[in-house]
Design a protein around this motif. Structure first.
Motif, mmCIF file in Angstrom:
data_model
loop_
_atom_site.group_PDB
_atom_site.id
_atom_site.type_symbol
_atom_site.label_atom_id
_atom_site.label_comp_id
_atom_site.label_asym_id
_atom_site.label_seq_id
_atom_site.Cartn_x
_atom_site.Cartn_y
_atom_site.Cartn_z
ATOM 1 N N GLY A 182 25.535 83.781 -18.693
ATOM 2 C CA GLY A 182 25.049 82.495 -18.209
ATOM 3 C C GLY A 182 24.061 82.605 -17.078
ATOM 4 N N VAL A 185 18.529 81.965 -19.161
ATOM 5 C CA VAL A 185 18.398 80.940 -20.195
ATOM 6 C C VAL A 185 17.559 81.520 -21.328
ATOM 7 C CG1 VAL A 185 17.510 78.659 -20.766
ATOM 8 C CG2 VAL A 185 18.547 79.067 -18.524
ATOM 9 N N ASP A 196 15.439 83.170 -15.440
ATOM 10 C CA ASP A 196 16.576 82.914 -14.540
ATOM 11 C C ASP A 196 17.035 81.465 -14.647
ATOM 12 O OD1 ASP A 196 16.177 85.481 -13.760
ATOM 13 O OD2 ASP A 196 15.781 85.038 -11.644
ATOM 14 N N ARG A 197 18.332 81.263 -14.812
ATOM 15 C CA ARG A 197 18.889 79.908 -14.880
ATOM 16 C C ARG A 197 18.838 79.229 -13.502
ATOM 17 N NH1 ARG A 197 21.995 77.185 -18.339
ATOM 18 N NH2 ARG A 197 22.245 79.058 -19.617
ATOM 19 N N SER A 232 27.125 77.201 -14.024
ATOM 20 C CA SER A 232 26.993 78.115 -15.158
ATOM 21 C C SER A 232 27.423 77.395 -16.430
ATOM 22 C CB SER A 232 27.875 79.347 -14.957
ATOM 23 O OG SER A 232 27.403 80.151 -13.895
#
Length: 607
Positions: A182, A185, A196-197, A232
């Protein structure tokens, strides 16, 4: 996971209960046993003992008894498999091997958790680099010291689409591993690389019940961010509806012997939890941006029987409290409930602490109301109650809420309480009270003062109350004649009031007047001791009701006379001594005709 008997016996043989208990309780050896203060109750004299030879602990103050496994389940809120695994780690034993697929999943999850830990290291370092200057300023303005931030593992995700990805890939991770964790992405267009999320966010690590890092929550620094908080996604190691933020720390804080709380505190967000913990309320948790789930409520009740849900006092906070009721009602059990603490409108815990200090929060928590009170508020505030139809709607909603409660004992007591409130506020009790008020409006101030003083004096007459409630319990068939008056009486004794409510609940459901059935209901309501105390005065109560052979008419007349005395609707002192003497003679001789004549004479004298 199932554990073989041989494995469990070997585990218990390797781990001494005193070693496990000693991590939570200060033990002193007394002969062959160890003694200490109970971790389950607040006591000053040790009543908690551990015997390594027999492999158990026993708590005399709470009655709890068990082995090292059950102790961890009680004190740390662990499930059975979690407690077994914790003891196996202490003993240096390998856990039984599951099937190959489960073993592979466990190994993969362990690897995923290791990348989560490395991500936290990156976020923590970034917070104290140039990129994290704005985030540090924000935390400083919120009163957050560097020590506090480190204690909760806080960090910062830079405003960059590949900063974390580049860092972890350089350490050996693959993009697929980071996507599964998680942290990245994966775009729908697979020709593009994952990104990067979390970007430009203050980071909060989220742990499972065993304290393993499994997810992150990120607070946006940009005011125009689409989501103020971002968590997340669901992953093999993180299901947000089954975890609570800070739970692993909170249950340890709760188990401290100095903590007298009856449950964890549930706040609305990460910063609320941290603010409360820093103010001395370390037993605080929070859901991940959603209403409490059944699994989260179960986690709360594992630790203590009466968690406090702390909400902002604005409309949104009240709505959130009401939603929590919906989820909790089916799960209520004897000794397992919730309380609700509402903050001053416009303030969250951090605001209140910074403005007025920890005592202000303690005051809010001390004023937390029971779930039944919040449920009543929810239904009363659903619509204006200014018509008979609206009041009927309230009663219908109360019954609908009662239907949600699955436990029979809890449902019965909730029904008694809620319907008694309805009767007192919107039913025949309220109508009678309004009539009395209208009648009193024309009285002089001096007259009202005299009447109130007289009513208070009569209400405190224990003998009259004992006769009234005792007569109903001794001769329940009286309810067929006096039920309405009985349920409108206001008793000064707490035991009498509780018995009155229990009888009301029984009478609403009774198909036939059976004294044994009433006694059984009284027992199930927890009022057996009060019932037996009244039974010891059975002879006086029977005499007050005309003796053992009196007719139902005679008993009803005598009972109503006593009720008139209690509520102050008659003034026996004003009657002539001759009339009163004739009434006493009739009562003593169980002369029904004479009694009726005396009662009529008394009424004529009052008129």
């Amino acid at each position: 996971m199932k554990f073989g008997e041989h494995f469990l016996e070997e585990l218990k043989a390797r781990v001494r209960p005193s070693d496990v208990v000693g991590r939570h309780v200060k033990l002193k050896r007394q002969g062959r046993e160890f003694a200490g203060l109970s971790p389950f109750t607040n006591e000053k004299t040790p009543s908690f003992f551990v015997n390594d030879e027999k492999g158990f602990y026993h708590c005399f103050s709470s009655g709890k008894h068990g082995d090292a496994i059950s102790f961890l389940m009680e004190v740390e809120g662990l499930s059975f498999p979690e407690a077994v695994e914790a003891l196996a780690t202490m003993a240096g034993m390998e856990m039984p091997q599951a099937d190959p697929q489960a073993e592979a999943r466990a190994a993969k999850n362990k690897e995923t958790i290791s990348w989560m830990e490395r991500a936290q290291e990156f976020f923590e370092k970034t917070l104290y680099r140039t990129d994290g200057a704005a985030a540090r300023d924000y935390l400083t303005n919120r009163g957050m010291s560097k020590t506090a931030a480190k204690a909760f593992g806080m960090g910062f995700a830079p405003d960059n689409f590949s900063a974390l990805k580049d860092e972890l890939i350089a350490q050996g991770a693959t993009p697929a591993q980071l996507v599964e964790a998680g942290l990245l992405v994966e775009p729908e267009d697979r020709s593009r690389a994952p990104w990067d999320r979390f970007r430009d966010r203050i980071m909060f690590p989220i742990h499972d019940t065993r304290g393993r890092l499994v997810a992150f929550g990120g607070r946006a620094m940009a005011k125009d961010a689409k989501a103020k908080y971002l968590n997340s996604p669901e992953t093999p190691i993180f299901q947000k509806g089954r975890l609570l933020y800070n739970y692993h720390r909170a249950r340890r804080a709760f188990s401290d012997a100095s903590n007298t709380a009856r449950g964890l505190i549930v706040a609305e967000g990460y910063m609320d939890v941290i603010a409360l913990a820093r103010a001395g309320f370390g037993h605080t948790v929070a859901p991940m941006g959603t209403a409490l789930t059944e699994d989260q409520l179960d986690l709360l009740w594992r630790v203590g029987p009466e968690p406090i849900l702390c909400f902002d006092g604005d409309k949104a906070g009240v709505r959130a409290a009401f939603r929590s009721i919906e989820r909790a009602l089916p799960l209520l059990r004897p000794g397992q409930t919730l309380r609700f603490a509402m903050l001053p409108e416009g303030q969250d815990p951090d605001d209140l602490i910074r403005a007025s200090g920890p005592p202000a929060i303690a005051k809010v928590l001390d004023a937390a109301i029971p779930l039944v009170d919040m449920l009543w508020r929810r239904e009363v505030e659903a619509e204006p109650l200014n018509t008979p139809e609206a009041k009927a709607g309230l009663k219908s909603r109360l019954y609908k809420a009662l239907d949600e409660i699955e436990n029979g004992d809890v449902k019965a007591l909730y029904k008694t309480e809620l319907l008694a409130r309805f009767d007192a506020n919107y039913g025949w009790q309220a109508q009678r009270g309004n009539q009395y008020k209208r009648k009193s409006d024309g009285e002089t101030k001096a007259g009202k003062t005299t009447q109130i003083a007289s009513a208070q004096k009569l209400a405190s007459n224990t003998r009259v109350e004992t006769t009234l409630i005792g007569a109903i319990l001794e001769f329940p068939e009286l309810l067929e004649r006096v039920d309405e008056r009985f349920f409108e009486l206001e008793f000064g004794s707490a035991d009498a009031s509780a018995l009155q409510k229990a009888v009301l609940n029984w009478w609403r459901q009774a198909k036939a007047v059976e004294k044994t059935h009433l006694f059984t209901h009284i027992q199930s309501s927890g009022m057996e001791q009060a019932y037996r105390a009244l039974s010891r005065q059975r002879l006086l109560i029977r005499a007050g009701m005309g003796g053992a052979d009196a007719t139902l008419d005679t008993r009803a007349a005598l009972w109503n006379a006593q009720a008139d005395t209690l509520i102050g609707t008659t003034q026996l002192e004003a009657e002539s001594s001759d009339t009163r003497a004739r009434m006493v003679d009739a009562i003593t001789g169980d002369n029904s005709d004479g009694l009726h004549r005396a009662m009529r004479a008394s009424k004529e004298a009052r008129d």
